[in-house]
Write an enzyme that holds these catalytic residues in place. Structure first.
Site, PDB file in Angstrom:
ATOM      1  N   THR B  17      10.989  -1.023   8.396  1.00  0.00           N
ATOM      2  CA  THR B  17      11.922  -0.396   9.054  1.00  0.00           C
ATOM      3  C   THR B  17      10.959   0.491   8.806  1.00  0.00           C
ATOM      4  O   THR B  17      10.329   1.577   9.846  1.00  0.00           O
ATOM      5  CB  THR B  17      13.141   0.319   8.913  1.00  0.00           C
ATOM      6  OG1 THR B  17      13.317   0.881   7.370  1.00  0.00           O
ATOM      7  CG2 THR B  17      14.070  -0.203   9.307  1.00  0.00           C
ATOM      8  N   GLY B  18       9.620   0.949   8.053  1.00  0.00           N
ATOM      9  CA  GLY B  18       8.380   1.726   8.958  1.00  0.00           C
ATOM     10  C   GLY B  18       7.802   1.112   9.110  1.00  0.00           C
ATOM     11  O   GLY B  18       7.656   0.252  10.513  1.00  0.00           O
ATOM     12  N   GLU B  20       4.400   0.508  10.267  1.00  0.00           N
ATOM     13  CA  GLU B  20       3.470  -0.869  10.179  1.00  0.00           C
ATOM     14  C   GLU B  20       4.347  -1.828   9.853  1.00  0.00           C
ATOM     15  O   GLU B  20       4.539  -2.652  10.376  1.00  0.00           O
ATOM     16  CB  GLU B  20       2.390  -0.210   9.296  1.00  0.00           C
ATOM     17  CG  GLU B  20       1.541  -1.471   9.454  1.00  0.00           C
ATOM     18  CD  GLU B  20       0.343  -0.660   8.729  1.00  0.00           C
ATOM     19  OE1 GLU B  20      -0.104  -0.864   7.727  1.00  0.00           O
ATOM     20  OE2 GLU B  20      -0.698   0.302   9.178  1.00  0.00           O
ATOM     21  N   LYS B  43      19.406   1.908   4.860  1.00  0.00           N
ATOM     22  CA  LYS B  43      19.686   1.774   6.553  1.00  0.00           C
ATOM     23  C   LYS B  43      20.288   1.028   7.002  1.00  0.00           C
ATOM     24  O   LYS B  43      20.235   0.290   8.269  1.00  0.00           O
ATOM     25  CB  LYS B  43      18.421   1.318   6.680  1.00  0.00           C
ATOM     26  CG  LYS B  43      17.074   3.084   6.448  1.00  0.00           C
ATOM     27  CD  LYS B  43      16.505   2.846   7.664  1.00  0.00           C
ATOM     28  CE  LYS B  43      15.554   3.984   6.939  1.00  0.00           C
ATOM     29  NZ  LYS B  43      14.245   4.398   7.809  1.00  0.00           N
ATOM     30  N   ALA B  98       1.594  -4.486   0.204  1.00  0.00           N
ATOM     31  CA  ALA B  98       0.745  -3.562  -0.914  1.00  0.00           C
ATOM     32  C   ALA B  98      -0.905  -3.715  -1.067  1.00  0.00           C
ATOM     33  O   ALA B  98      -0.872  -4.275  -1.538  1.00  0.00           O
ATOM     34  CB  ALA B  98       1.755  -3.351  -1.558  1.00  0.00           C
ATOM     35  N   ASP B  99      -1.669  -1.996  -0.723  1.00  0.00           N
ATOM     36  CA  ASP B  99      -2.569  -2.538  -1.484  1.00  0.00           C
ATOM     37  C   ASP B  99      -2.562  -1.716  -2.576  1.00  0.00           C
ATOM     38  O   ASP B  99      -2.424  -0.244  -1.868  1.00  0.00           O
ATOM     39  CB  ASP B  99      -3.849  -1.849  -0.270  1.00  0.00           C
ATOM     40  CG  ASP B  99      -5.354  -1.862  -0.451  1.00  0.00           C
ATOM     41  OD1 ASP B  99      -6.014  -2.521  -2.307  1.00  0.00           O
ATOM     42  OD2 ASP B  99      -6.325  -1.380   0.366  1.00  0.00           O
ATOM     43  N   GLU B 213     -15.481 -13.914  -3.133  1.00  0.00           N
ATOM     44  CA  GLU B 213     -16.622 -13.179  -3.593  1.00  0.00           C
ATOM     45  C   GLU B 213     -16.653 -12.745  -4.617  1.00  0.00           C
ATOM     46  O   GLU B 213     -16.229 -13.717  -5.519  1.00  0.00           O
ATOM     47  CB  GLU B 213     -15.889 -11.793  -2.785  1.00  0.00           C
ATOM     48  CG  GLU B 213     -14.877 -11.082  -3.534  1.00  0.00           C
ATOM     49  CD  GLU B 213     -14.006 -10.133  -2.554  1.00  0.00           C
ATOM     50  OE1 GLU B 213     -14.719  -9.999  -1.567  1.00  0.00           O
ATOM     51  OE2 GLU B 213     -12.896  -9.211  -3.144  1.00  0.00           O
ATOM     52  N   HIS B 252     -12.603  -3.792  -2.701  1.00  0.00           N
ATOM     53  CA  HIS B 252     -11.552  -4.325  -3.029  1.00  0.00           C
ATOM     54  C   HIS B 252     -11.706  -4.704  -4.762  1.00  0.00           C
ATOM     55  O   HIS B 252     -13.119  -4.748  -5.052  1.00  0.00           O
ATOM     56  CB  HIS B 252     -11.539  -6.283  -3.209  1.00  0.00           C
ATOM     57  CG  HIS B 252     -11.643  -7.207  -1.479  1.00  0.00           C
ATOM     58  ND1 HIS B 252     -12.418  -7.790  -1.132  1.00  0.00           N
ATOM     59  CD2 HIS B 252     -10.805  -5.567  -1.011  1.00  0.00           C
ATOM     60  CE1 HIS B 252     -11.719  -7.433   0.201  1.00  0.00           C
ATOM     61  NE2 HIS B 252     -10.835  -6.585  -0.055  1.00  0.00           N
TER      62      HIS B 252
END
Lengths: 388, 295
Positions: B17-18, B20, B43, B98-99, B213, B252
């Site tokens: 619902t956000g 993004e 919600k 999630a970052d 990497e 990263h």
């Protein structure tokens, strides 16, 4: 976030891990009076976040307050931008032990490393004499069991009484590591004194940046950044690394920016800074370019291949940034991804050439940087003008 | 075929619902992903387009039937809770975008997923896409020169670099069976070696491209797999950070060398010695792939 030794030792005290008597000094004179107060001999240790302090002359022993003043003065005047020294009692010890806690990403666990032969780099010992290191895995869902601490301590070949003390220190170190969301907690060396007591000679603690919201007691002070620009970038949430070369990287995405860095070096160029304005920062072109310009780069190289970071929005931002900031150096753009057709139109309309191949963009940037360097060399005779 | 997801995978979305979350949930569905429900506490009763929203994963499953996979657009500090909510509801594949998941949370997520034999992909990932079939996450699948269906498996630690490298794969005449982003964190829920095992079993994946990497040991684990014969298809690898200075964290969280280990050069040597084709530069990926498949 790496803690300074004095901060890590304050934490050790809080968790009941013995540390030498010591205080922090910001001047040579202060170091002298602390030395007088805690008694000779003392060790003067630079409070900087780098390894190999001993080899760099940043840890010095002093037998008198006058020597302490000289040692502190030498350290504070060194090239390492030392602002503070820790003045500590110098301890006579029988042996040096090693203890650490760190994550085990494969198992999803924590790893305790312990050795009865500390004082050396653990990575070196892991290569040369791995049998001297005890390893115990701590399940992350369960935490450290007291038997594990005892088992490690009793496997180090120490006297029973000493082993019990080591077990207690392991438990306390784990409490700190788990309680403060550390990514590393290390005691190297852990001194065993002639009277049988144990004292942490050094303390290395790094707190997980992603968990700082759970630990408002930690704050990163300005001394911990490579430059003022790096500090300002951090305040904006823009990933930034300071270098001292010619080409300013203003790219999107960590992996791509790292790959562009490699290409610049491959093609004979040098990097002024690493800056990422992708992801949540893709509307911050003006601020990003402002930070890049402060390095007085010879070229700004913009490479993106965005998904969330829309190419057209970034192109608009870049054109706006150029209009506002009027950078003195050329700008090379290679912007692709979501909205790229529109992005290329925007760039063309502003007189920029929209490239689509990363390597080509890097080659052009390196060539432009070289031309600028040649021009500068021509203007100033053969001498190389330093950069402010 | 593909690995992890296809058109039949029943997907539940948390945090849809956000801004993004709803944008990408819309794209997941537009691409053909079979999304059955969204979950946002407080919600229930709302809808995102035709998609019903529920207070909890259990309530969503009770109403809509079991989900095979969950896509999490949940902020990092709530990710551990969300992952456990999905694991406790018996969901076998969870992707978390999630970052910034706290390290100790990530370790517990990794441990729990292993214990239960589930797969948690991420965090800090764009997700998984089987082009032309389904997507869990955020990919510009509409860019044809990147997300073309085909027979090459791609696994990666980076989003931005993946677009770059995959476009080379497509330019060389290939397409993608499944692209799996394991994410840029130091403790990913699912590791390269585990993704590679799935690619080995997938009959329609002919070869794999790995975008690694500096930092960590995931690429070394893949080298071990190759050396032991556990992976038998051609593997082309690109490793970022060849010139990264020691001890600097390159973007990263997981991209850092420590104590001389985890360097990009070392990883490249290990992979080459184990029989992988290693690209010095991203642009060589397509050529090496063609060479590996004798085309």
């Amino acid at each position: 976030m790496k803690l300074h030794e004095f901060q890590a030792k304050a934490l050790f005290r809080e968790y009941g891990i013995p540390v030498p008597r010591g205080e922090l000094a910001e001047s040579a004179e202060e170091a002298g009076s602390i030395a007088q107060r805690i008694g000779m001999p003392v060790v003067i240790k630079a409070q900087v976040l780098r390894g190999g302090r001993g080899k760099a002359g940043l840890v010095r022993r002093a037998a008198s307050p006058a020597e302490a003043i000289d040692a502190a003065r030498a350290i504070l005047a060194s090239d390492w931008k030392v602002r503070r020294v820790l003045v500590e009692q110098a301890l006579e010890y029988e042996r040096e032990l090693y203890l650490s806690l760190s994550p085990d990403p494969v198992a999803g666990a924590h790893l305790i490393l312990a050795s009865a032969e500390g004082g050396v780099e653990i990575e070196d010992m892991a290569r040369s004499a791995p049998e001297k290191i005890q390893r115990v895995r701590v399940e992350s869902m369960r935490g450290l069991m007291p038997w594990q601490a005892r088992h490690i301590a009793f496997s180090l070949g120490l006297k029973t009484e000493t082993a019990r003390k080591v077990a207690h220190i392991i438990e306390q170190l784990y409490a700190l590591y788990a309680g403060r969301d550390a990514e590393l907690a290390e005691i190297n060396p852990l001194f065993l004194l002639p009277d049988g007591s144990l004292v942490a000679g050094d303390a290395k603690v790094a707190i997980d940046d992603n968990a700082l919201f759970r630990h408002p007691e930690f704050s990163q002070d300005s001394a911990d950044f490579d430059s003022d620009i790096a500090r300002e970038a951090a305040a904006e949430g823009i990933p930034y690394l300071q270098f001292d070369g010619d080409i300013s990287l203003m790219c999107a995405g960590a992996g791509l920016t790292t790959a562009v860095y490699d290409l610049v070096v491959d093609f004979g160029g040098t990097v002024a800074n690493y800056l990422e304005f992708g992801g949540p920062n893709y509307r911050k072109s003006v601020r990003a370019m402002e930070l890049c310009i402060r390095n007085a780069p010879k070229v700004i190289l913009i490479v993106t291949f965005g998904t969330i970071a829309r190419a057209d929005v970034m192109a608009e931002g870049i054109v706006e940034a150029i209009g506002r900031l009027r950078p003195a150096c050329p700008i090379v753009t290679c912007i692709r991804g979501t909205g790229e057709d529109k992005a290329h139109e925007i760039l063309r309309a502003a007189g920029l050439q929209p490239l689509t191949d990363t390597e080509e963009a890097v080659r052009i940037a390196v060539a432009l940087a070289r031309q600028a360097a040649d021009r500068e060399a021509g203007e100033t005779g053969a001498s190389h003008g330093g950069r402010a | 075929m593909s690995i992890l997801i296809d058109t039949t995978t029943r997907v539940l979305v948390m945090g849809a619902t956000g801004a993004e979350g709803s944008f990408w949930t819309g794209h997941m569905m537009a691409m053909g992903t079979h999304v059955i429900a969204a979950v946002t506490p407080g919600k229930e009763g709302e809808r995102i387009g035709d998609l019903p929203v529920f207070h909890s994963v259990r309530r969503a499953i009770d109403a809509r039937g079991q989900a095979d996979a969950a896509m999490l657009f949940v902020p990092p500090r709530f990710t551990k809770d969300a992952v456990f909510e999905c694991l406790d509801a018996g969901i076998r594949l969870i992707v978390t975008a999630a970052d910034g998941i706290p390290l100790h949370d990530a370790l517990q997520i990794r441990a729990a997923s292993r214990e239960r034999g589930c797969m948690v992909v991420g965090g800090n990932t764009s997700g998984i896409i089987s082009p032309g079939k389904a997507m869990l996450g955020m990919f510009p699948y509409w860019i044809e020169r990147v997300y073309k269906p085909g027979t090459i498996g791609v696994m990666t630690r980076s989003g931005s670099l993946t677009n770059e490298v995959t476009s080379m794969v497509v330019r060389a005449g290939f397409g993608v069976s499944t692209l799996a982003g394991v994410g840029g964190d130091p403790v990913p829920g699912m590791r390269f070696a585990e993704v590679l095992r799935l690619f080995e079993q997938d009959s329609e994946t002919e070869a794999v491209v790995m975008i690694g990497e500096l930092g960590g040991t995931m690429e070394e684990e893949v080298a071990d797999q190759l050396a032991s014969g556990a992976f038998t298809k051609p593997l082309v690898a690109f490793i970022g950070g060849r010139h990264a200075p020691e001890g600097k964290r390159m973007g990263h969280a997981g991209a850092i060398t420590s104590g001389g280990t985890g360097g990009a050069r070392y990883k490249m040597e290990r992979l080459r010695a184990a029989g992988a084709l290693v690209a010095e530069r991203a642009s060589q990926t397509g050529t090496l792939l063609a060479q590996a498949l004798h085309r």
